[in-house]
Design a protein around this motif. Structure first.
Motif, PDB file in Angstrom:
ATOM      1  N   GLY A  21       0.820  -1.217   0.000  1.00  9.81           N
ATOM      2  CA  GLY A  21       0.000   0.000   0.000  1.00  9.81           C
ATOM      3  C   GLY A  21       0.847   1.257   0.000  1.00  9.81           C
ATOM      4  N   VAL A  22       1.933   1.250   0.768  1.00  9.80           N
ATOM      5  CA  VAL A  22       2.831   2.408   0.813  1.00  9.80           C
ATOM      6  C   VAL A  22       3.499   2.615  -0.537  1.00  9.80           C
ATOM      7  N   ILE A  23       3.975   1.509  -1.133  1.00  8.58           N
ATOM      8  CA  ILE A  23       4.635   1.620  -2.443  1.00  8.58           C
ATOM      9  C   ILE A  23       3.652   2.135  -3.498  1.00  8.58           C
ATOM     10  N   ALA A  24       2.432   1.627  -3.488  1.00  9.54           N
ATOM     11  CA  ALA A  24       1.437   2.073  -4.470  1.00  9.54           C
ATOM     12  C   ALA A  24       1.190   3.576  -4.336  1.00  9.54           C
ATOM     13  N   THR A  25       1.081   4.050  -3.099  1.00  8.75           N
ATOM     14  CA  THR A  25       0.858   5.479  -2.873  1.00  8.75           C
ATOM     15  C   THR A  25       2.057   6.302  -3.329  1.00  8.75           C
ATOM     16  N   LEU A  26       3.259   5.870  -2.973  1.00  8.69           N
ATOM     17  CA  LEU A  26       4.456   6.609  -3.365  1.00  8.69           C
ATOM     18  C   LEU A  26       4.622   6.628  -4.878  1.00  8.69           C
ATOM     19  N   GLN A  27       4.423   5.486  -5.516  1.00  9.48           N
ATOM     20  CA  GLN A  27       4.572   5.441  -6.968  1.00  9.48           C
ATOM     21  C   GLN A  27       3.547   6.332  -7.666  1.00  9.48           C
ATOM     22  N   SER A  28       2.341   6.409  -7.113  1.00 13.42           N
ATOM     23  CA  SER A  28       1.319   7.273  -7.706  1.00 13.42           C
ATOM     24  C   SER A  28       1.701   8.741  -7.599  1.00 13.42           C
ATOM     25  N   ARG A  29       2.619   9.042  -6.669  1.00 13.50           N
ATOM     26  CA  ARG A  29       3.093  10.413  -6.466  1.00 13.50           C
ATOM     27  C   ARG A  29       4.447  10.654  -7.132  1.00 13.50           C
ATOM     28  N   GLY A  30       4.908   9.689  -7.927  1.00 15.49           N
ATOM     29  CA  GLY A  30       6.140   9.856  -8.662  1.00 15.49           C
ATOM     30  C   GLY A  30       7.398   9.587  -7.869  1.00 15.49           C
ATOM     31  N   ILE A 229       7.133   9.793   4.691  1.00 20.33           N
ATOM     32  CA  ILE A 229       8.275   9.516   3.813  1.00 20.33           C
ATOM     33  C   ILE A 229       8.508  10.688   2.865  1.00 20.33           C
ATOM     34  N   GLN A 230       7.437  11.254   2.345  1.00 19.33           N
ATOM     35  CA  GLN A 230       7.591  12.405   1.454  1.00 19.33           C
ATOM     36  C   GLN A 230       8.099  13.630   2.212  1.00 19.33           C
ATOM     37  N   ASP A 231       7.692  13.797   3.461  1.00 19.38           N
ATOM     38  CA  ASP A 231       8.249  14.880   4.280  1.00 19.38           C
ATOM     39  C   ASP A 231       9.773  14.706   4.399  1.00 19.38           C
ATOM     40  N   ALA A 232      10.196  13.467   4.634  1.00 21.99           N
ATOM     41  CA  ALA A 232      11.623  13.187   4.753  1.00 21.99           C
ATOM     42  C   ALA A 232      12.355  13.482   3.443  1.00 21.99           C
TER      43      ALA A 232
END
Length: 237
Positions: A21-30, A229-232
């Motif tokens: 789920g985390v990977i899917a979200t991150l990949q959707s955000r590039g 993760i995106q904040d980091a």
């Protein structure tokens, strides 16, 4: 510096699909994100495996660890020119000489020990799993039951030596790299008080507590974990 690749390391009684789920979200955000296997044999050897994966990427890396995976990334990042930061997801951030087992019991509230089952390996150590019937409530109380049952059936056993191995590095990576923490207040494996203690000690740049979330916070709240993760990544850019 190019944008870091996110490398996700699963913990005990889990496997790489726990990051789906985390990977899917991150990949959707590039965001470029991968999960690397964690053999769960010992902190030293598991960290060496992760370090090899990090070095193969050929650029900066943001290491993300869940549970015991936190101890692994803490060791894997030591001396690594590629490691840029650490994100702890309901994860251990041990100091030199500390163990995952010891940190679990340092604060009251964990019920994990009551649910673990041991299988001798023939060398004086044991493989450990969480009882599959008890797993959903213990490990993933806020995850849909059918999904929690699948996680119980696909969990990877951890060698007891790994949980009792003292953290090797004299200077763990969280003392030299920026760190971020996210965990649930409903964690039955690692008490929230213990997770809070480790985040404060590490000087976490941002700590997110998700009310009522279980130890499987990355499964039940993938967007919140991805947000941190995106904040980091933003901090490192």
């Amino acid at each position: 510096m190019s944008a870091p690749t996110v490398v996700l390391v699963h913990g005990a009684f889990a496997e790489s699909a726990s990051w789906s789920g985390v990977i899917a979200t991150l990949q959707s955000r590039g965001v470029n994100a991968i999960a690397t296997p964690n053999p769960l044999r010992s902190v030293t050897t598991d960290a060496a495996n992760v370090r090899s994966a990090v070095e193969s990427i050929g650029g900066p890396v943001l290491l993300v660890g869940h549970s015991y995976g936190g101890a692994v990334i803490t060791e894997a990042a030591v001396g690594s020119d590629a490691a840029a930061g650490l994100v702890y997801v309901a994860a251990f951030a041990p100091d030199h000489g500390e163990t995952a087992l010891g940190l679990t019991g340092q604060f009251p509230g964990s019920t994990l020990g009551e649910t673990v089952r041991a299988y001798p390996l023939g060398d004086g150590t044991n493989d450990l799993i969480v009882d599959r019937e008890l797993f959903p409530n213990q490990f993933a109380g806020d995850v849909p039951l059918e999904d929690a049952k699948i996680a119980a059936a696909t969990q990877r056993a951890i060698r007891d030596f790994a949980l009792g191995e003292p953290q090797p590095a004299e200077t763990p990576a969280w003392k030299t790299l920026p760190s971020w923490f996210v965990f649930g207040t409903g964690d039955k494996n690692i008490p929230a008080e213990g997770l809070r203690f480790m985040a404060d000690r590490a000087g976490s740049l941002k700590t997110v507590e998700i009310e009522g979330a279980s130890h499987s916070v990355m499964v039940s709240n993938p967007d919140a974990v991805a947000d941190l993760i995106q904040d980091a990544l933003a901090h490192l850019s």
